[in-house]
Design a protein around this motif. Structure first.
Motif, PDB file in Angstrom:
ATOM      1  N   GLU A  86      -9.880 -45.171 119.387  1.00  0.00           N
ATOM      2  CA  GLU A  86      -9.587 -46.130 120.452  1.00  0.00           C
ATOM      3  C   GLU A  86      -8.307 -46.927 120.217  1.00  0.00           C
ATOM      4  N   ASN A  87      -7.733 -46.807 118.986  1.00  0.00           N
ATOM      5  CA  ASN A  87      -6.513 -47.538 118.641  1.00  0.00           C
ATOM      6  C   ASN A  87      -6.694 -49.048 118.840  1.00  0.00           C
ATOM      7  N   LYS A  88      -7.832 -49.534 118.361  1.00  0.00           N
ATOM      8  CA  LYS A  88      -8.164 -50.948 118.533  1.00  0.00           C
ATOM      9  C   LYS A  88      -8.938 -51.460 117.315  1.00  0.00           C
ATOM     10  N   ALA A  89      -8.554 -52.641 116.808  1.00  0.00           N
ATOM     11  CA  ALA A  89      -9.192 -53.221 115.628  1.00  0.00           C
ATOM     12  C   ALA A  89     -10.649 -53.584 115.889  1.00  0.00           C
ATOM     13  N   VAL A  90     -11.479 -53.469 114.839  1.00  0.00           N
ATOM     14  CA  VAL A  90     -12.889 -53.847 114.937  1.00  0.00           C
ATOM     15  C   VAL A  90     -13.256 -54.679 113.710  1.00  0.00           C
ATOM     16  N   ALA A  91     -13.894 -55.827 113.942  1.00  0.00           N
ATOM     17  CA  ALA A  91     -14.373 -56.684 112.856  1.00  0.00           C
ATOM     18  C   ALA A  91     -15.897 -56.701 112.875  1.00  0.00           C
ATOM     19  N   VAL A  92     -16.502 -56.570 111.695  1.00  0.00           N
ATOM     20  CA  VAL A  92     -17.963 -56.567 111.574  1.00  0.00           C
ATOM     21  C   VAL A  92     -18.374 -57.689 110.626  1.00  0.00           C
ATOM     22  N   PRO A  99     -25.233 -50.925 113.267  1.00  0.00           N
ATOM     23  CA  PRO A  99     -25.728 -49.548 113.400  1.00  0.00           C
ATOM     24  C   PRO A  99     -24.658 -48.480 113.204  1.00  0.00           C
ATOM     25  N   GLN A 100     -23.421 -48.780 113.604  1.00  0.00           N
ATOM     26  CA  GLN A 100     -22.348 -47.782 113.509  1.00  0.00           C
ATOM     27  C   GLN A 100     -21.786 -47.620 112.100  1.00  0.00           C
ATOM     28  N   TYR A 101     -22.087 -48.581 111.235  1.00  0.00           N
ATOM     29  CA  TYR A 101     -21.545 -48.482 109.872  1.00  0.00           C
ATOM     30  C   TYR A 101     -22.331 -47.444 109.075  1.00  0.00           C
ATOM     31  N   LYS A 102     -21.643 -46.426 108.559  1.00  0.00           N
ATOM     32  CA  LYS A 102     -22.305 -45.269 107.971  1.00  0.00           C
ATOM     33  C   LYS A 102     -22.705 -45.430 106.504  1.00  0.00           C
ATOM     34  N   TYR A 103     -21.990 -46.276 105.763  1.00  0.00           N
ATOM     35  CA  TYR A 103     -22.150 -46.277 104.307  1.00  0.00           C
ATOM     36  C   TYR A 103     -22.875 -47.518 103.785  1.00  0.00           C
ATOM     37  N   LYS A 104     -24.071 -47.733 104.284  1.00  0.00           N
ATOM     38  CA  LYS A 104     -24.813 -48.933 103.906  1.00  0.00           C
ATOM     39  C   LYS A 104     -25.208 -48.939 102.435  1.00  0.00           C
ATOM     40  N   GLU A 105     -25.500 -47.777 101.882  1.00  0.00           N
ATOM     41  CA  GLU A 105     -25.874 -47.701 100.464  1.00  0.00           C
ATOM     42  C   GLU A 105     -24.694 -48.095  99.574  1.00  0.00           C
ATOM     43  N   ILE A 106     -23.516 -47.577  99.919  1.00  0.00           N
ATOM     44  CA  ILE A 106     -22.313 -47.913  99.149  1.00  0.00           C
ATOM     45  C   ILE A 106     -22.001 -49.398  99.300  1.00  0.00           C
ATOM     46  N   ALA A 107     -22.178 -49.922 100.513  1.00  0.00           N
ATOM     47  CA  ALA A 107     -21.931 -51.346 100.772  1.00  0.00           C
ATOM     48  C   ALA A 107     -22.858 -52.210  99.918  1.00  0.00           C
ATOM     49  N   LYS A 108     -24.102 -51.760  99.785  1.00  0.00           N
ATOM     50  CA  LYS A 108     -25.064 -52.494  98.975  1.00  0.00           C
ATOM     51  C   LYS A 108     -24.681 -52.459  97.506  1.00  0.00           C
ATOM     52  N   GLN A 109     -24.293 -51.285  97.032  1.00  0.00           N
ATOM     53  CA  GLN A 109     -23.899 -51.127  95.631  1.00  0.00           C
ATOM     54  C   GLN A 109     -22.643 -51.927  95.303  1.00  0.00           C
ATOM     55  N   GLU A 110     -21.718 -51.975  96.248  1.00  0.00           N
ATOM     56  CA  GLU A 110     -20.440 -52.655  96.028  1.00  0.00           C
ATOM     57  C   GLU A 110     -20.473 -54.128  96.436  1.00  0.00           C
ATOM     58  N   ASN A 111     -21.629 -54.588  96.906  1.00  0.00           N
ATOM     59  CA  ASN A 111     -21.785 -55.976  97.359  1.00  0.00           C
ATOM     60  C   ASN A 111     -20.781 -56.307  98.468  1.00  0.00           C
ATOM     61  N   ILE A 112     -20.727 -55.419  99.468  1.00  0.00           N
ATOM     62  CA  ILE A 112     -19.835 -55.597 100.618  1.00  0.00           C
ATOM     63  C   ILE A 112     -20.620 -56.182 101.780  1.00  0.00           C
ATOM     64  N   CYS A 113     -20.035 -57.170 102.441  1.00  0.00           N
ATOM     65  CA  CYS A 113     -20.724 -57.805 103.564  1.00  0.00           C
ATOM     66  C   CYS A 113     -19.944 -57.652 104.876  1.00  0.00           C
ATOM     67  N   SER A 114     -18.770 -58.286 104.965  1.00  0.00           N
ATOM     68  CA  SER A 114     -17.988 -58.230 106.207  1.00  0.00           C
ATOM     69  C   SER A 114     -16.875 -57.186 106.103  1.00  0.00           C
ATOM     70  N   TYR A 115     -16.423 -56.725 107.271  1.00  0.00           N
ATOM     71  CA  TYR A 115     -15.509 -55.584 107.292  1.00  0.00           C
ATOM     72  C   TYR A 115     -14.544 -55.689 108.476  1.00  0.00           C
ATOM     73  N   LEU A 116     -13.283 -55.439 108.189  1.00  0.00           N
ATOM     74  CA  LEU A 116     -12.259 -55.420 109.245  1.00  0.00           C
ATOM     75  C   LEU A 116     -11.496 -54.098 109.141  1.00  0.00           C
ATOM     76  N   CYS A 117     -11.386 -53.411 110.248  1.00  0.00           N
ATOM     77  CA  CYS A 117     -10.678 -52.133 110.291  1.00  0.00           C
ATOM     78  C   CYS A 117      -9.631 -52.182 111.396  1.00  0.00           C
ATOM     79  N   VAL A 118      -8.386 -51.885 111.054  1.00  0.00           N
ATOM     80  CA  VAL A 118      -7.310 -51.888 112.062  1.00  0.00           C
ATOM     81  C   VAL A 118      -6.617 -50.527 112.081  1.00  0.00           C
ATOM     82  N   PRO A 119      -6.143 -50.094 113.246  1.00  0.00           N
ATOM     83  CA  PRO A 119      -5.478 -48.791 113.335  1.00  0.00           C
ATOM     84  C   PRO A 119      -4.052 -48.835 112.793  1.00  0.00           C
ATOM     85  N   MET A 120      -3.608 -47.720 112.277  1.00  0.00           N
ATOM     86  CA  MET A 120      -2.220 -47.547 111.864  1.00  0.00           C
ATOM     87  C   MET A 120      -1.595 -46.595 112.875  1.00  0.00           C
ATOM     88  N   ASN A 121      -0.603 -47.052 113.594  1.00  0.00           N
ATOM     89  CA  ASN A 121      -0.014 -46.156 114.588  1.00  0.00           C
ATOM     90  C   ASN A 121       1.503 -46.201 114.583  1.00  0.00           C
TER      91      ASN A 121
END
Length: 231
Positions: A86-92, A99-121
């Protein structure tokens, strides 16, 4: 003010890296490292689209084997795939509740909570994404999203420029090789009274028999001819 200063320092370091003599991989690693440090991030990673249309991790400052060995993400799949499509940033705010976040196990292991993803274009065409994670719940501000977007834009620029330079170099080398082969072929035609096709086949045969490239064979013939001409 202190955070703003850190952000400006990060952009300055990244700008200097882009104009340096560092290799692309080193520049990408520097970008994620500086970005993570300046934004107080738990983890930062840069993913690029491959020929199959999948996002693959190309740089990250984490040493976590679980994260670095994540499988490629298809375009439109998960958060990062959606951002790329979509070429659009998403903050979680909380990846565990997304629900769309795929790596919940890794997030738990790495103690990850919030997430920001931006496109490179580059010129409107998405080539990858830049990911930023925090270990504490965090609501990303517009300023933070804009900063990461600026970093992503600079990263995309260095990738485009590097690939362009590589392509240009390859083309130049190909043209030089053709010129030297043509000259060697001309020498063989004159010295051995051969036709153009026969001279070219002779070059090919010598190349294969001696496991040398056509350019190496041609350069040897030209060098030998030039030396004879000067004696």
């Amino acid at each position: 003010m202190a955070r703003k200063t850190l952000h400006l320092t990060a952009l300055s370091k990244i700008s200097k890296a882009i104009t340096s003599d560092l290799y692309l991989e080193d520049i990408l690693k520097l970008i994620v490292s500086v970005t993570a440090q300046s934004m107080g991030s738990k983890l930062c990673s840069l993913m690029l689209l491959n020929d199959k249309g999948e996002l693959v991790i190309r740089a990250t400052q984490t040493v976590s084997e679980g994260y670095t060995k994540k499988q490629p993400v298809k375009l439109g799949e998960g958060i990062s795939g959606r951002v790329a499509k979509e070429n659009k940033a998403v903050a979680v705010y909380d990846v565990q509740a997304e629900p769309q976040y795929k790596y919940k196990e890794i997030a738990k292991q790495e103690n990850i909570c919030s997430y920001l993803c931006v496109p490179m274009n580059v010129k409107g065409k998405v080539i990858g994404v830049l990911n930023l994670y925090t270990s504490e719940p965090h609501k990303f501000t517009k300023g933070e999203i804009d900063l990461l977007s600026s970093v992503a834009a600079q990263a995309a620029l260095v990738i485009e420029n590097t690939e362009l330079m590589v392509k240009t170099k390859v083309i130049q080398e190909e043209l030089e090789s053709r010129k030297i082969v043509e000259r060697a072929k001309g020498i063989l035609m004159k010295e051995r009274s051969l036709g153009e096709a026969d001279a070219y086949r002779l070059l090919q045969k010598y190349s294969m028999d001696n496991r040398k490239s056509m350019r190496q064979v041609a350069e040897a013939i030209v060098l030998s001819h030039d030396m004879k001409s000067k004696i």
